[in-house]
Design an enzyme around this catalytic site. Structure first.
Site, PDB file in Angstrom:
ATOM      1  N   ASP A 119       0.819  -1.207   0.000  1.00 50.96           N
ATOM      2  CA  ASP A 119       0.000   0.000   0.000  1.00 50.96           C
ATOM      3  C   ASP A 119       0.855   1.259   0.000  1.00 50.96           C
ATOM      4  O   ASP A 119       1.346   1.669   1.057  1.00 50.96           O
ATOM      5  CB  ASP A 119      -0.899  -0.050   1.244  1.00 50.96           C
ATOM      6  CG  ASP A 119      -1.842   1.129   1.310  1.00 50.96           C
ATOM      7  OD1 ASP A 119      -2.112   1.748   0.268  1.00 50.96           O
ATOM      8  OD2 ASP A 119      -2.327   1.433   2.426  1.00 50.96           O
ATOM      9  N   GLY A 165      -9.766   5.384   4.149  1.00 51.76           N
ATOM     10  CA  GLY A 165     -11.041   5.735   3.548  1.00 51.76           C
ATOM     11  C   GLY A 165     -12.048   4.623   3.751  1.00 51.76           C
ATOM     12  O   GLY A 165     -13.229   4.867   3.981  1.00 51.76           O
ATOM     13  N   TYR A 208       2.318  11.273   2.057  1.00 55.63           N
ATOM     14  CA  TYR A 208       1.767  10.509   0.946  1.00 55.63           C
ATOM     15  C   TYR A 208       2.730  10.609  -0.231  1.00 55.63           C
ATOM     16  O   TYR A 208       3.538  11.544  -0.321  1.00 55.63           O
ATOM     17  CB  TYR A 208       0.441  11.117   0.490  1.00 55.63           C
ATOM     18  CG  TYR A 208      -0.718  10.918   1.416  1.00 55.63           C
ATOM     19  CD1 TYR A 208      -1.302   9.669   1.578  1.00 55.63           C
ATOM     20  CD2 TYR A 208      -1.264  11.997   2.100  1.00 55.63           C
ATOM     21  CE1 TYR A 208      -2.399   9.501   2.404  1.00 55.63           C
ATOM     22  CE2 TYR A 208      -2.363  11.837   2.930  1.00 55.63           C
ATOM     23  CZ  TYR A 208      -2.928  10.581   3.083  1.00 55.63           C
ATOM     24  OH  TYR A 208      -3.995  10.409   3.894  1.00 55.63           O
ATOM     25  N   ASP A 244      -1.812   5.738  -5.129  1.00 51.52           N
ATOM     26  CA  ASP A 244      -2.088   4.744  -4.087  1.00 51.52           C
ATOM     27  C   ASP A 244      -2.366   3.353  -4.659  1.00 51.52           C
ATOM     28  O   ASP A 244      -3.477   3.071  -5.109  1.00 51.52           O
ATOM     29  CB  ASP A 244      -3.288   5.250  -3.272  1.00 51.52           C
ATOM     30  CG  ASP A 244      -3.613   4.364  -2.095  1.00 51.52           C
ATOM     31  OD1 ASP A 244      -2.885   3.379  -1.871  1.00 51.52           O
ATOM     32  OD2 ASP A 244      -4.607   4.659  -1.411  1.00 51.52           O
ATOM     33  N   THR A 276      -5.560   1.450  -3.134  1.00 47.01           N
ATOM     34  CA  THR A 276      -6.956   1.824  -3.380  1.00 47.01           C
ATOM     35  C   THR A 276      -7.353   1.293  -4.750  1.00 47.01           C
ATOM     36  O   THR A 276      -6.603   1.426  -5.716  1.00 47.01           O
ATOM     37  CB  THR A 276      -7.118   3.362  -3.313  1.00 47.01           C
ATOM     38  OG1 THR A 276      -7.028   3.755  -1.950  1.00 47.01           O
ATOM     39  CG2 THR A 276      -8.466   3.823  -3.853  1.00 47.01           C
TER      40      THR A 276
END
Ligand SMILES: *[C@@H]1O[C@H](CO)[C@@H](O)[C@H](O)[C@H]1NC(C)=O
Ligand SMILES: *[C@@H]1O[C@H](CO)[C@@H](O)[C@H](O)[C@H]1NC(C)=O
Ligand SMILES: *[C@@H]1O[C@H](CO)[C@@H](O)[C@H](O)[C@H]1NC(C)=O
Ligand SMILES: *[C@@H]1O[C@H](CO)[C@@H](O)[C@H](O)[C@H]1NC(C)=O
Ligand SMILES: *[C@@H]1O[C@H](CO)[C@@H](O)[C@H](O)[C@H]1NC(C)=O
Length: 404
Positions: free
Chosen positions: A57, A103, A225, A254, A257
C-alpha cells in the site's frame, strides 16, 4: 595492454566501496485478488519467519497484521490467517496502543517490534502493529495485513516504514520502488486469485516499460503521501475545470486503493461530458452509470511532468449492469476523506495503465508506458512462486519512540 595494466592497478589499489558493493535490488511477484480489487505479496514475520500475505500500500505508512487476538466474533478477522506472536522468538511488545483509519475502514491493536523479511531484505526491530480489530472487508482471505509504503511522516505509529529503513541505509541500488499491476477486471469468469504483476525495490524492471520514465515532483513540504498535483483531467479530448486552489488538486498515488476517488464537483464535470450518464442508485449509490458503448476514457496529467496518461476504457468501465442493455458503472467514486485530506486518490484503476515509479530522492512519482511484454501479462496463468526469499541483506531499524 592498456586494459590489463589498468586491471592490475585496480586490483592492487582499488578499495572495495562497501556502500556500493552491498547495494542490492529485488523483484517481488504480486497476486491480483478479486478482479483488481487488491494486490498483495508475501513477507516473513518473526523468528522463524512466518509467511504472511500483505497488501502493498503506497497510500499508508504503517505495517500491521491481524494477530491471534483478532479471533473473537465481530473483530473483523473471520477466516483470515492470523499471526501468533508467541511463535516468534524475537517479538517484543511495546504496549503502546495503535489505531489507523483509511477511507475504507480502520484497524487497531498494540504496537511492538519484530524481524521482517521481504524480497530478500531483512529489517530487524521493525515496528509492527498487532491488530485485534479490523473493519469487516478491509482484508479478505488469504491477506493478513498491510505493508505501508508511504513516508514516515504519514505513519500513525511514528515508526520508520520498512522500505524507508532500507533506502535510508543505502541498501538499494537506486532509491526507488516500481510497480506493474495486472488487469483482470473484465474476466469475471476467472478465479479471484490471478498473477498480479510485480514490485521491484532498488531498481526498475526495464522489461516492463518502454521509453522514459516521466517524473513529477512531490510538492515541497507535502511528502508523507506519494502526492502529486493534478494539472489536467480530460474525458477524451475535453478537459474538466479543476479547482483554482492547487491544494485541492492534490492526488495521492495509491496502489492500495482500487478505484479513482475524486471530489463530487469533478465527478459531475466528468459525467457532464459523457452523454447519457447519470448518478447510479441502490447498490451503486455513489457511482455513476454511463453508456458502455461510449468507450469513455479519462486522461490525467500531473504538475511538473511532461506527458498525460489515459485510463483505458477497459478500466474506466467497472462493470456492466446486468438488467440494462448498455449501462455500465464507472470506476470513479466520490472521495469523502475530509477537508484536510487530499481530495483525489489515484488508485489501481489508473495504475494498471502505466508502469509506476515511487522515487525517494528526489521525492517524485514517475510513470512510463507499459512494454508489450507487460501488456501481455494480464492473462490467466500460474500463480507466481511466493516463498519468502531468504535475506541477502539485514538492517536494524532506528530506535524510535512509538506513538499511540
Ligand atoms: C502487549 O501488552 C499489552 C499491554 O501491556 C497487553 O494488553 C497485550 O496483551 C500484549 N500483547 C501481546 C501480544 O503480548
Ligand atoms: C478485457 O479487456 C482487455 C483490454 O480491453 C481485452 O483485451 C480482453 O479481451 C478483455 N477480456 C475479456 C474476457 O473480455
Ligand atoms: C522479475 O521477475 C519476473 C518474473 O519472475 C521476471 O520475468 C523479470 O525478468 C524479473 N525482473 C527483474 C528486474 O529481475
Ligand atoms: C466502442 O468500441 C466498440 C468496440 O470496439 C466499437 O464498435 C464502437 O464503435 C465504439 N464506440 C464509440 C462511440 O467509439
Ligand atoms: C520458489 O522460490 C524459492 C525462494 O526464492 C526457491 O528456493 C524455490 O526453488 C522456488 N520454487 C520454484 C518451484 O520455482
Amino acid at each position: 595492454w592498456a586494459r590489463s595494466a589498468a586491471d592490475r592497478l585496480l586490483a592492487k589499489y582499488a578499495v572495495p566501496a562497501p556502500a556500493l558493493a552491498k547495494r542490492r535490488t529485488t523483484n517481488v511477484s504480486l497476486i491480483n485478488a478479486n478482479h483488481d480489487g487488491s494486490y498483495y505479496g508475501l513477507l516473513g514475520l518473526g523468528t522463524p519467519p512466518a509467511p504472511l500475505n500483505v497488501l502493498l500500500d503506497t497510500g499508508s505508512a504503517d505495517f500491521w497484521v491481524a494477530g491471534t487476538g483478532c479471533s473473537l466474533a465481530g473483530s473483523g478477522c473471520g477466516g483470515l490467517p492470523l499471526w501468533d506472536p508467541k511463535r516468534s522468538g524475537t517479538y517484543e511488545n511495546a504496549s503502546v496502543p495503535f489505531s489507523v483509519g483509511y477511507g475504507s475502514g480502520h484497524a487497531s491493536g498494540v504496537l511492538g517490534w519484530d524481524t521482517v523479511q521481504f524480497g530478500g531484505f531483512e529489517v530487524v526491530h521493525q515496528a509492527i502493529a498487532l491488530c485485534d480489530h479490523v473493519s469487516p472487508g478491509l482484508l479478505t482471505n488469504p491477506i493478513s495485513g498491510l505493508l505501508g509504503l508511504a513516508f514516515q511522516q504519514l505513519s500513525a505509529s511514528g515508526a520508520t516504514p520498512f522500505w524507508e529503513t532500507l533506502v535510508r541505509a543505502g541498501e538499494w541500488d537506486t532509491p526507488l520502488m516500481a510497480f506493474f499491476l495486472t488487469r483482470f477486471l473484465n474476466s469475471s469468469a476467472l478465479g479471484t486469485q490471478q498473477p498480479g504483476g510485480s514490485v521491484t525495490l532498488g531498481t526498475l524492471d526495464d522489461t516492463l516499460y518502454s521509453g522514459e520514465v516521466d517524473y513529477a515532483p512531490i510538492p515541497a513540504g507535502r511528502q508523507g503521501y506519494w502526492l502529486l498535483e493534478l494539472a489536467s483531467v480530460a474525458v477524451g479530448a475535453n478537459s474538466i475545470p479543476l479547482s483554482a486552489s492547487n491544494a485541492l488538486n492534490a492526488a495521492v498515488i495509491d496502489t492500495g486503493t482500487t478505484l479513482l476517488l475524486a471530489p463530487a464537483s469533478a465527478i459531475q464535470a466528468v459525467f457532464a461530458l459523457i452523454p447519457g450518464s447519470q448518478p447510479a442508485t441502490g447498490d451503486y449509490a455513489g457511482y455513476y452509470q454511463y453508456p458502455c458503448s461510449s468507450n469513455a476514457t479519462l486522461t490525467l496529467s500531473f504538475s511538473g511532468a511532461s506527458r498525460a496518461w489515459t485510463i483505458s476504457a477497459a478500466d474506466f468501465q467497472l462493470l456492466k449492469l446486468a438488467n440494462t442493455a448498455d449501462s455500465c458503472i464507472a470506476a470513479l467514486y466520490q472521495s469523502n476523506l475530509g477537508q484536510t485530506a487530499p481530495q483525489w486518490v489515484v488508485g489501481d484503476t489508473f495504475l494498471k495503465n502505466v508502469y509506476s515509479v515511487f522515487r525517494y530522492d528526489p521525492p517524485s512519482v514517475g510513470f512510463a508506458q507499459l512494454s508489450a511484454k507487460a501488456s501481455g501479462l494480464s492473462v490467466p496463468g500460474m500463480l507466481p512462486n511466493v516463498s519468502v526469499q531468504p535475506p541477502q541483506a539485514t538492517v536494524t531499524a532506528p530506535a524510535e519512540q512509538l506513538s499511540g
